[in-house]
Design an enzyme around this catalytic site. Structure first.
Site, PDB file in Angstrom:
ATOM      1  N   ARG A 225     -12.061   4.102  -7.747  1.00 30.49           N
ATOM      2  CA  ARG A 225     -11.464   4.255  -6.420  1.00 30.49           C
ATOM      3  C   ARG A 225     -12.495   4.902  -5.497  1.00 30.49           C
ATOM      4  NH1 ARG A 225      -8.351   0.855  -7.517  1.00 30.49           N
ATOM      5  NH2 ARG A 225      -6.091   0.932  -7.569  1.00 30.49           N
ATOM      6  N   HIS A 273     -13.564  -5.117  -3.629  1.00 28.64           N
ATOM      7  CA  HIS A 273     -12.429  -4.814  -4.534  1.00 28.64           C
ATOM      8  C   HIS A 273     -12.066  -6.046  -5.378  1.00 28.64           C
ATOM      9  CE1 HIS A 273      -8.762  -1.980  -5.139  1.00 28.64           C
ATOM     10  NE2 HIS A 273      -8.950  -2.728  -6.213  1.00 28.64           N
TER      11      HIS A 273
END
Ligand code: NDP
Ligand code: OXD
Length: 310
Positions: A225, A273
């Site tokens: 993250r 991502h």
């Protein structure tokens, strides 16, 4: 009749709309999967992705569990309206995808592949890279994904060291925990991979002080993250030549804003991502198994510990 509400990306609903009912029927569960419930109080299970706009779970009074299609649950774990069990996604597609991304980007840096792909002056430099057995990888996070990546890299002979919150024993991979353990793995790592969840404890884990522990020229791969790393501290370390490169798949704000320094920095690679995706064929099996468990009164798989945050 068990009612399952699919509350995730409409774009991938087509991938689930046939496979879910088929697997539910195969498991002997009389269930219907819908994208709109007649009323929230009729719903037994919510199949959920944080990209969906559902934030208030109060009206889902009969719901037995919220089953996340994502592995990371930071956007829902602290939701006070969610009183039901929350399960996260662990599936083979997600794991295989992550292993491929981590191994691919590790090999890029290990072999110095860029030198040969971008070689405008046609320089003939026959310097061979060291063997993987001469490189050390620090795997921060030894959960479902970190352990699979650690094993894959160790299988290529990299010297992998793992780090996690609790003490672990993984055959062939020395494991560390705690602050002293973190310092040890960071000081040794040529490649540092961050596969941790975003929690209050992991936010800015790699700050200026801990980045300062890293080996000169070390490379960071972050498919975990964005908030795990202090952006400014990372950029400062890259600018100062202390770190060699950062390959980042996740960001504090996604999509990464067009004016963010990461886009322009010569020592940063941005991937959007895509390190690992939840794929319907594998994920549907996990969802159905958890619905089966819920109906049979058995413990759920991959239950999130709400206090721990992951
Ligand atoms: P797991 O929950 O299986 O593993 C998490 C690991 O992090 C565990 O080893 C855990 O330690 C460790 N950890 C958690 N908090 C701390 C802490 N404070 N200090 C040290 N270690 C800590 O998660 P997964 O492996 O399935 O996924 C990891 C993350 O990857 C997800 O949370 C998500 O953010 C990210 N992800 C990214 C994707 C992408 O496409 N970029 C796709 C999927 C996931 P312990 O073992 O002791 O509990
Ligand atoms: C996930 C992700 O958490 O895609 O599943 O990041």
């Amino acid at each position: 009749m068990t009612l399952c509400l699919y509350f995730a990306a409409p774009a991938v609903w087509d991938e689930y709309r046939e496979i879910l009912p088929a697997l539910l029927a195969e498991a002997g569960i009389d269930a219907e999967v819908v994208t709109k419930a007649p009323e929230p109080a009729a719903v037994d299970y919510i199949l959920y992705a944080p990209s969906a706009p559902l934030q208030d779970f109060t009206a889902f009074t009969r719901c037995k569990a919220v089953l996340s299609l994502w592995a990371g649950v930071e956007r829902i774990v602290g939701n006070a309206t969610l009183t039901q069990p929350l399960c996260r996604m662990v599936d083979t597609g997600l794991t295989e995808g992550m292993v491929e991304w981590v191994v691919g980007h590790s090999l890029r840096h290990h072999l110095g592949i860029d030198r040969h792909i971008v070689n405008p002056s046609h320089l003939w430099d026959p310097t061979c890279p060291p063997l993987a057995r001469e490189r050390r990888v620090a795997m921060l996070g030894m959960g479902a994904l970190g352990t699979a990546c650690a094993r894959a890299l160790a299988g290529l002979n990299f010297q992998v060291q793992g780090w996690s919150r609790t003490e672990k024993s993984v055959p062939g991979i020395p494991c560390f925990h705690g602050e002293a353990g973190l310092e040890a793995v960071l000081r040794g790592g040529d490649i540092v991979v961050t596969l941790l969840p975003k929690t209050p404890e992991t936010e800015n884990l790699l700050d200026a002080r801990r980045i300062g522990w890293m080996k000169p020229g070390a490379v960071i791969l972050n498919p975990g993250r964005g908030a795990l790393i202090d952006d400014a501290a990372l950029l400062a370390a890259l600018d100062a030549g202390a770190l060699g490169h950062a390959t980042l798949d996740v960001f504090r704000v996604e999509p990464l804003p067009a004016d963010h320094a990461f886009w322009r920095h010569p020592k940063v690679t941005v991937t959007p991502h895509i390190a690992a995706d939840t794929r319907a064929t594998g994920a549907a099996k996990v969802l159905v198994e958890n619905i089966r468990r819920g109906e049979a009164g058995e413990p759920f798989l991959h239950l999130v510990d709400r206090a721990r945050g992951y």
